[in-house]
Design an enzyme around this catalytic site. Structure first.
Site, PDB file in Angstrom:
ATOM      1  N   ASP A  27       1.251  -1.105  -0.023  1.00 50.14           N
ATOM      2  CA  ASP A  27      -0.307   0.331  -0.235  1.00 50.14           C
ATOM      3  C   ASP A  27       0.640   1.476   0.245  1.00 50.14           C
ATOM      4  O   ASP A  27       1.964   1.508   0.743  1.00 50.14           O
ATOM      5  CB  ASP A  27      -1.292   0.323   1.248  1.00 50.14           C
ATOM      6  N   ASN A  75     -10.993  -2.369  -5.590  1.00 51.92           N
ATOM      7  CA  ASN A  75     -10.083  -1.740  -6.557  1.00 51.92           C
ATOM      8  C   ASN A  75     -11.067  -1.132  -7.728  1.00 51.92           C
ATOM      9  O   ASN A  75     -10.511  -0.153  -8.387  1.00 51.92           O
ATOM     10  CB  ASN A  75      -8.748  -2.148  -6.708  1.00 51.92           C
TER      11      ASN A  75
HETATM   12  C1  IPE Z   1      -5.555  -2.608  -0.165  1.00 51.59           C
HETATM   13  O1  IPE Z   1      -5.022  -1.504  -0.166  1.00 51.59           O
HETATM   14  C2  IPE Z   1      -5.515  -3.255  -1.728  1.00 51.59           C
HETATM   15  C3  IPE Z   1      -4.265  -3.868  -1.867  1.00 51.59           C
HETATM   16  C4  IPE Z   1      -3.004  -3.174  -1.980  1.00 51.59           C
HETATM   17  C5  IPE Z   1      -4.360  -3.896  -3.516  1.00 51.59           C
HETATM   18  P1  IPE Z   1      -6.920  -0.899  -0.732  1.00 51.59           P
HETATM   19  O2  IPE Z   1      -5.040   1.107  -0.697  1.00 51.59           O
HETATM   20  O3  IPE Z   1      -6.884  -0.166  -1.793  1.00 51.59           O
HETATM   21  O4  IPE Z   1      -7.220  -0.468   1.126  1.00 51.59           O
HETATM   22  P2  IPE Z   1      -7.733   0.700   1.696  1.00 51.59           P
HETATM   23  O5  IPE Z   1      -8.540   1.400   0.488  1.00 51.59           O
HETATM   24  O6  IPE Z   1      -6.820   1.695   1.806  1.00 51.59           O
HETATM   25  O7  IPE Z   1      -8.455   0.019   2.962  1.00 51.59           O
HETATM   26  C1  IPE Z   2      -1.822  -0.049  -3.363  1.00 54.59           C
HETATM   27  O1  IPE Z   2      -1.704   1.740  -3.636  1.00 54.59           O
HETATM   28  C2  IPE Z   2      -1.309  -0.389  -4.709  1.00 54.59           C
HETATM   29  C3  IPE Z   2      -3.135  -0.345  -5.103  1.00 54.59           C
HETATM   30  C4  IPE Z   2      -4.261  -0.645  -3.855  1.00 54.59           C
HETATM   31  C5  IPE Z   2      -3.032  -1.241  -6.373  1.00 54.59           C
HETATM   32  P1  IPE Z   2      -2.835   2.701  -3.966  1.00 54.59           P
HETATM   33  O2  IPE Z   2      -2.624   3.249  -5.185  1.00 54.59           O
HETATM   34  O3  IPE Z   2      -3.501   1.929  -3.046  1.00 54.59           O
HETATM   35  O4  IPE Z   2      -1.454   3.951  -3.212  1.00 54.59           O
HETATM   36  P2  IPE Z   2      -2.764   5.057  -1.835  1.00 54.59           P
HETATM   37  O5  IPE Z   2      -2.906   4.159  -0.113  1.00 54.59           O
HETATM   38  O6  IPE Z   2      -3.956   5.181  -2.599  1.00 54.59           O
HETATM   39  O7  IPE Z   2      -1.250   5.867  -0.773  1.00 54.59           O
HETATM   40 MG    MG Z   3      -4.004   2.168  -0.602  1.00 53.58          MG
END
Ligand code: IPE
Ligand code: IPE
Ligand code: MG
Length: 254
Positions: A27, A75
């Site tokens: 993340d 997502n």
């Molecule tokens: C969790 O991260 C999903 C992945 C790392 C693929 P998100 O960024 O989607 O989770 P939330 O929305 O912060 O809970």
């Molecule tokens: C994790 O990084 C990757 C995926 C969920 C695909 P994020 O895209 O959630 O990055 P933040 O949490 O918005 O910084």
């Molecule tokens: Mg995230």
């Protein structure tokens, strides 16, 4: 030697107690890009570099299963341009990495509702899974269009169909039965779960499987997460006492 909080060396790791299965919620790509004045996809592209580094680090220290949460069911609700960009990046990365995975004897597997992915992704995944199937050093499991609740629901449906067709009875449903109906059925449960970016939540990841996993939260954003940060998570894991409901005294060797 005592390590400073920023450094964790491979020599400090007890090679006899390396977690067999490490699962990671990768993340922080979006925030990393934003802090540099770029669009979110820039962060995802840099995140791939970390993926490469961590796969290598994990297989070097003897981790047997590495599960990476790459794309959750939720997502799909992101802006279409980001979803498309992530899918493109996925196909490109898997294709580019196939020779390395083969060379390093890493076998690729997926969990999740991958039928929902664009056909191009599915074809590439199938190709790489097939090409790497003999890999014995480590199993890399990509969670794609995955969520823990989705997996539990599809497992329950599978069991219900088996009852309907007379293959099993409600009395036969136990932990093993549910386990094997899950997408993760052929893998051991994670010993260690890591989440980067400072968020302290599970976000619908391996809900059933993490019942007794140790959890390590790292403040580092995924594109900045380096080998040393991974080692630190392993050292943190090795400093814990896993009791599985028993007392500390019962865990002593006798
Ligand atoms: C969790 O991260 C999903 C992945 C790392 C693929 P998100 O960024 O989607 O989770 P939330 O929305 O912060 O809970
Ligand atoms: C994790 O990084 C990757 C995926 C969920 C695909 P994020 O895209 O959630 O990055 P933040 O949490 O918005 O910084
Ligand atoms: Mg995230």
């Amino acid at each position: 030697m005592k390590s400073s909080p920023r450094s964790a060396a491979i020599e400090e790791i007890d090679k006899t107690r390396v977690p067999e299965h490490v699962a990671i919620i990768m993340d922080g790509n979006g925030r990393w890009a934003k802090s540099k004045g770029h669009i979110r996809l820039f962060g995802h592209r840099h995140g791939v570099k970390t993926v490469r580094e961590i796969i290598e680090a994990a297989s070097e220290i003897g981790v047997k299963y590495l599960t990476l949460y790459a794309f959750s069911t939720e997502n799909w609700n992101r802006p279409q341009s980001e979803v498309n960009g992530l899918m493109e990046l996925l196909v490109e990365t898997i294709k580019d990495e196939t020779p390395t995975l083969m060379e390093k004897e890493i076998r690729l597997k997926t969990i999740g509702n991958i039928e929902q992915l664009p056909a191009k992704c599915n074809l590439q995944l199938a190709e790489t899974v097939e090409a790497t199937k003999e890999g014995k050093r480590m199993t890399l499991i990509l969670a794609l269009s995955y969520s823990g609740r989705w997996d539990i629901i599809q497992a329950v449906k599978k069991i219900a169909r088996d009852i309907q067709s007379g293959k099993t009875t409600p009395e036969n449903i136990d932990e093993n039965a549910l386990n094997s109906a899950l997408n993760t059925g052929e893998f051991p449960n994670p010993d260690l779960l890591i989440r980067t970016s400072g968020e302290q939540r599970i976000s619908n990841f391996l809900l059933w499987e993490i019942a007794y996993s140790e959890i390590h939260f790292s403040p580092v954003l995924w594109p900045d997460f380096k080998r040393e940060d991974f080692y630190r998570a392993i050292l943190d894991y090795q400093s814990r006492e896993r009791r599985f409901g028993k007392t500390s005294e019962q865990m002593l060797p006798h």
